[in-house]
Motif scaffolding. Sequence first.
Motif, mmCIF file in Angstrom:
data_model
loop_
_atom_site.group_PDB
_atom_site.id
_atom_site.type_symbol
_atom_site.label_atom_id
_atom_site.label_comp_id
_atom_site.label_asym_id
_atom_site.label_seq_id
_atom_site.Cartn_x
_atom_site.Cartn_y
_atom_site.Cartn_z
ATOM 1 N N GLY A 118 0.892 -1.312 0.127
ATOM 2 C CA GLY A 118 -0.086 -0.168 -0.878
ATOM 3 C C GLY A 118 0.519 1.272 0.134
ATOM 4 N N GLY A 119 0.133 2.471 -0.113
ATOM 5 C CA GLY A 119 0.641 3.523 -0.006
ATOM 6 C C GLY A 119 -0.001 4.649 -0.008
ATOM 7 N N SER A 120 0.824 5.585 0.436
ATOM 8 C CA SER A 120 0.056 7.516 0.364
ATOM 9 C C SER A 120 1.509 8.403 -0.260
ATOM 10 C CB SER A 120 0.641 7.119 2.336
ATOM 11 O OG SER A 120 -0.169 8.819 2.955
ATOM 12 N N VAL A 121 0.709 9.028 -1.366
ATOM 13 C CA VAL A 121 0.952 9.986 -1.470
ATOM 14 C C VAL A 121 0.552 11.252 -0.682
ATOM 15 C CG1 VAL A 121 1.643 11.123 -3.663
ATOM 16 C CG2 VAL A 121 1.007 8.580 -3.542
ATOM 17 N N VAL A 122 1.658 12.499 -0.616
ATOM 18 C CA VAL A 122 1.114 13.950 -0.231
ATOM 19 C C VAL A 122 2.279 14.861 -0.642
ATOM 20 C CG1 VAL A 122 1.336 15.294 2.056
ATOM 21 C CG2 VAL A 122 1.181 12.982 2.542
ATOM 22 N N ALA A 123 1.135 15.237 -1.938
ATOM 23 C CA ALA A 123 1.645 16.715 -2.281
ATOM 24 C C ALA A 123 1.483 18.067 -1.682
ATOM 25 C CB ALA A 123 0.293 16.667 -3.698
ATOM 26 N N ALA A 124 2.298 18.578 -1.735
ATOM 27 C CA ALA A 124 2.488 20.290 -0.848
ATOM 28 C C ALA A 124 1.609 20.980 -1.852
ATOM 29 C CB ALA A 124 4.039 20.878 -0.716
ATOM 30 N N ALA A 125 1.966 22.324 -1.012
ATOM 31 C CA ALA A 125 1.251 23.569 -1.708
ATOM 32 C C ALA A 125 1.808 24.021 -3.634
ATOM 33 C CB ALA A 125 0.617 24.355 -0.688
ATOM 34 N N PRO A 126 0.895 24.235 -4.484
ATOM 35 C CA PRO A 126 1.489 24.534 -5.083
ATOM 36 C C PRO A 126 2.555 25.479 -5.612
ATOM 37 C CG PRO A 126 -0.702 23.964 -5.359
ATOM 38 C CD PRO A 126 -0.568 24.271 -4.552
ATOM 39 N N TYR A 127 3.755 25.955 -5.844
ATOM 40 C CA TYR A 127 4.337 27.220 -6.211
ATOM 41 C C TYR A 127 4.837 27.352 -7.478
ATOM 42 C CZ TYR A 127 8.218 23.577 -6.651
ATOM 43 O OH TYR A 127 9.260 22.692 -7.005
#
Length: 166
Positions: A118-127
């Motif tokens: 399994g996995g988890s993807v976390v994106a930061a705020a766009p820039y």
Amino acid sequence: MRIAGLKNDGGLPPLRERRFQRMKTGLRGAFFPLLLATVTVSGCTTTSGGKTSLGGSASGGLSGPAAYITALQGGLVSRNTSAQLSKADMQRALEAEYRALEAAPGGQPVVWQGKGVGGSVVAAAPYQVGSQNCRQYSHTLTVDGRETATRGAACRNADGAWAPLS
């Protein structure tokens, strides 16, 4: 604040003042998350020559989400050498990366589950980098209870596809 007819002897504020303070705190608690979500989502929009984010052709003549997932060039999950994923699990992982980059609020995990992995993807705020929208993101892969994380960044091309930065 003193309300006529009510005496405040240094103890609890009068009932109306306490209600006002709760209402003020409640509005603040509801307003700021809404503002943050609006700013985050508005930062994800781009101009792509009139094409929608899922329309057009991104790479190899494919169209729709498959083309945009292909444009990720294997994503971060392909850089993680801790496990060999089946084709179906790799597809789930890449779809999670695409969803995190495309629409997830900054810091919000996009979770996926496969067979024994399994996995988890976390994106930061766009820039912004020039005229491109970019996001840093991480992909945590869990195999047999062990977690390994890979980090990277991707920018949206003019055709709307996310392309990883080297």
